[in-house]
Motif scaffolding. Structure first.
Motif, mmCIF file in Angstrom:
data_model
loop_
_atom_site.group_PDB
_atom_site.id
_atom_site.type_symbol
_atom_site.label_atom_id
_atom_site.label_comp_id
_atom_site.label_asym_id
_atom_site.label_seq_id
_atom_site.Cartn_x
_atom_site.Cartn_y
_atom_site.Cartn_z
ATOM 1 N N TYR A 28 7.464 20.594 -9.577
ATOM 2 C CA TYR A 28 7.230 21.947 -9.508
ATOM 3 C C TYR A 28 6.253 22.383 -8.198
ATOM 4 N N LEU A 29 5.310 21.355 -7.997
ATOM 5 C CA LEU A 29 4.332 21.831 -6.902
ATOM 6 C C LEU A 29 5.124 22.014 -5.562
ATOM 7 N N SER A 30 5.873 20.757 -5.453
ATOM 8 C CA SER A 30 6.827 20.636 -4.259
ATOM 9 C C SER A 30 7.672 21.753 -4.004
ATOM 10 N N ILE A 31 8.316 22.179 -5.115
ATOM 11 C CA ILE A 31 9.176 23.289 -5.071
ATOM 12 C C ILE A 31 8.515 24.608 -4.658
ATOM 13 N N LEU A 32 7.464 24.813 -5.302
ATOM 14 C CA LEU A 32 6.589 25.844 -4.796
ATOM 15 C C LEU A 32 5.829 26.090 -3.623
ATOM 16 N N GLY A 33 5.555 24.964 -3.026
ATOM 17 C CA GLY A 33 5.025 24.713 -1.687
ATOM 18 C C GLY A 33 6.003 24.881 -0.528
ATOM 19 N N LEU A 34 7.190 24.374 -0.945
ATOM 20 C CA LEU A 34 8.414 24.947 -0.144
ATOM 21 C C LEU A 34 8.679 26.412 -0.068
ATOM 22 N N PHE A 35 8.752 27.054 -0.924
ATOM 23 C CA PHE A 35 8.961 28.439 -1.036
ATOM 24 C C PHE A 35 7.999 28.906 -0.091
ATOM 25 N N VAL A 36 6.684 28.623 -0.466
ATOM 26 C CA VAL A 36 5.496 29.226 0.281
ATOM 27 C C VAL A 36 5.821 28.917 1.890
ATOM 28 N N PHE A 37 6.186 27.703 2.223
ATOM 29 C CA PHE A 37 6.299 27.548 3.645
ATOM 30 C C PHE A 37 7.652 28.284 4.217
ATOM 31 N N GLY A 52 7.808 16.029 3.857
ATOM 32 C CA GLY A 52 6.770 15.283 3.293
ATOM 33 C C GLY A 52 6.566 15.527 1.752
ATOM 34 N N ALA A 53 7.035 16.509 1.367
ATOM 35 C CA ALA A 53 6.972 16.751 -0.311
ATOM 36 C C ALA A 53 8.153 16.023 -0.911
ATOM 37 N N LEU A 54 9.299 15.797 -0.164
ATOM 38 C CA LEU A 54 10.346 15.090 -0.800
ATOM 39 C C LEU A 54 10.025 13.521 -1.001
ATOM 40 N N LEU A 55 9.289 12.979 0.432
ATOM 41 C CA LEU A 55 9.079 11.551 0.304
ATOM 42 C C LEU A 55 7.949 11.412 -0.657
ATOM 43 N N GLY A 56 6.886 12.336 -0.775
ATOM 44 C CA GLY A 56 5.637 12.139 -1.722
ATOM 45 C C GLY A 56 6.189 12.215 -3.034
ATOM 46 N N SER A 57 6.942 12.967 -3.493
ATOM 47 C CA SER A 57 7.719 13.328 -4.748
ATOM 48 C C SER A 57 8.482 12.040 -5.270
ATOM 49 N N LEU A 58 9.535 11.454 -4.216
ATOM 50 C CA LEU A 58 10.088 10.367 -4.753
ATOM 51 C C LEU A 58 9.454 9.182 -4.844
ATOM 52 N N ASN A 59 8.536 8.925 -3.909
ATOM 53 C CA ASN A 59 7.531 7.770 -3.877
ATOM 54 C C ASN A 59 6.713 7.960 -5.566
ATOM 55 N N PHE A 60 6.154 9.048 -5.692
ATOM 56 C CA PHE A 60 5.590 9.111 -7.090
ATOM 57 C C PHE A 60 6.589 8.611 -8.398
ATOM 58 N N TYR A 61 7.656 9.419 -8.331
ATOM 59 C CA TYR A 61 8.587 9.229 -9.079
ATOM 60 C C TYR A 61 8.700 7.782 -9.395
ATOM 61 N N PHE A 62 9.081 6.942 -8.536
ATOM 62 C CA PHE A 62 9.448 5.288 -8.853
ATOM 63 C C PHE A 62 8.383 4.788 -9.096
ATOM 64 N N MET A 63 7.260 5.091 -8.490
ATOM 65 C CA MET A 63 6.010 4.255 -9.000
ATOM 66 C C MET A 63 5.669 4.700 -10.347
ATOM 67 N N ALA A 64 5.620 5.974 -10.809
ATOM 68 C CA ALA A 64 5.471 6.395 -12.167
ATOM 69 C C ALA A 64 6.391 5.495 -13.011
ATOM 70 N N ARG A 65 7.681 5.515 -12.865
ATOM 71 C CA ARG A 65 8.515 4.847 -13.721
ATOM 72 C C ARG A 65 8.391 3.334 -13.751
ATOM 73 N N LEU A 66 8.156 2.692 -12.570
ATOM 74 C CA LEU A 66 7.815 1.208 -12.585
ATOM 75 C C LEU A 66 6.572 0.970 -13.336
ATOM 76 N N GLY A 113 2.777 17.948 3.302
ATOM 77 C CA GLY A 113 3.850 17.721 2.114
ATOM 78 C C GLY A 113 3.455 16.471 1.151
ATOM 79 N N LEU A 114 3.039 15.669 1.934
ATOM 80 C CA LEU A 114 2.704 14.297 1.493
ATOM 81 C C LEU A 114 1.363 14.670 0.546
ATOM 82 N N SER A 115 0.437 15.530 0.942
ATOM 83 C CA SER A 115 -0.728 15.878 0.064
ATOM 84 C C SER A 115 -0.601 16.423 -1.278
ATOM 85 N N VAL A 116 0.771 16.870 -1.483
ATOM 86 C CA VAL A 116 1.046 17.510 -2.697
ATOM 87 C C VAL A 116 0.723 16.556 -3.937
#
Length: 136
Positions: A28-37, A52-66, A113-116
């Motif tokens: 949600y934060l990544s999509i909101l930030g992208l709209f603002v940008f 940056g937001a996509l990389l951070g989100s994907l990394n976070f997704y896979f890390m949380a699942r693992l 983007g990574l800071s999201v």
């Protein structure tokens, strides 16, 4: 909308509610930030933030699942964790290199983007402040 996202994440293996909350808010934060940008910034900044937001989100997704899976493993959890970490690190480095060199993405926007992820964790921590926890 939240129930659709929650069901989607639950079917993908996110069984813990707080982990689903974190992953859901990350997207949600990544999509909101992208709209603002998109509204306020030029194209190189939009590309940078989006990557940056996509990389951070994907990394976070896979890390949380693992991490959810590794909690239940008694022995040998370090090897898959380290392997996953280094694979994600190498892929992230390659994507950042390509984004900066070939796609002319703005470096500051990439960092934003990574800071999201940091913003997401900060919001999660703030929501935990008022809650009471059971002591062991």
């Amino acid at each position: 909308m939240n129930t659709l996202v929650e069901n989607f994440l639950y079917k993908r293996g996110f069984v813990l509610p707080k982990v689903r909350f974190l992953v859901r808010n990350q997207f949600y934060l990544s999509i909101l930030g992208l709209f603002v940008f998109i509204i306020f910034f030029p194209v190189p900044w939009i590309v940078g933030f989006g990557i940056g937001a996509l990389l951070g989100s994907l990394n976070f997704y896979f890390m949380a699942r693992l991490a959810q899976e590794l909690v239940h493993i008694a022995k040998g959890a370090a090897t898959p964790l380290l392997f996953s970490f280094y694979v994600r690190l190498i892929l992230t480095g390659l994507v950042l290199y390509v984004a900066i060199v070939y796609w002319n993405a703005n470096i500051f926007a990439l960092l934003l983007g990574l800071s999201v992820i940091l913003l997401n964790v900060l919001i999660f921590g703030i929501t935990l402040v008022g809650q009471k926890f059971k002591e062991a």
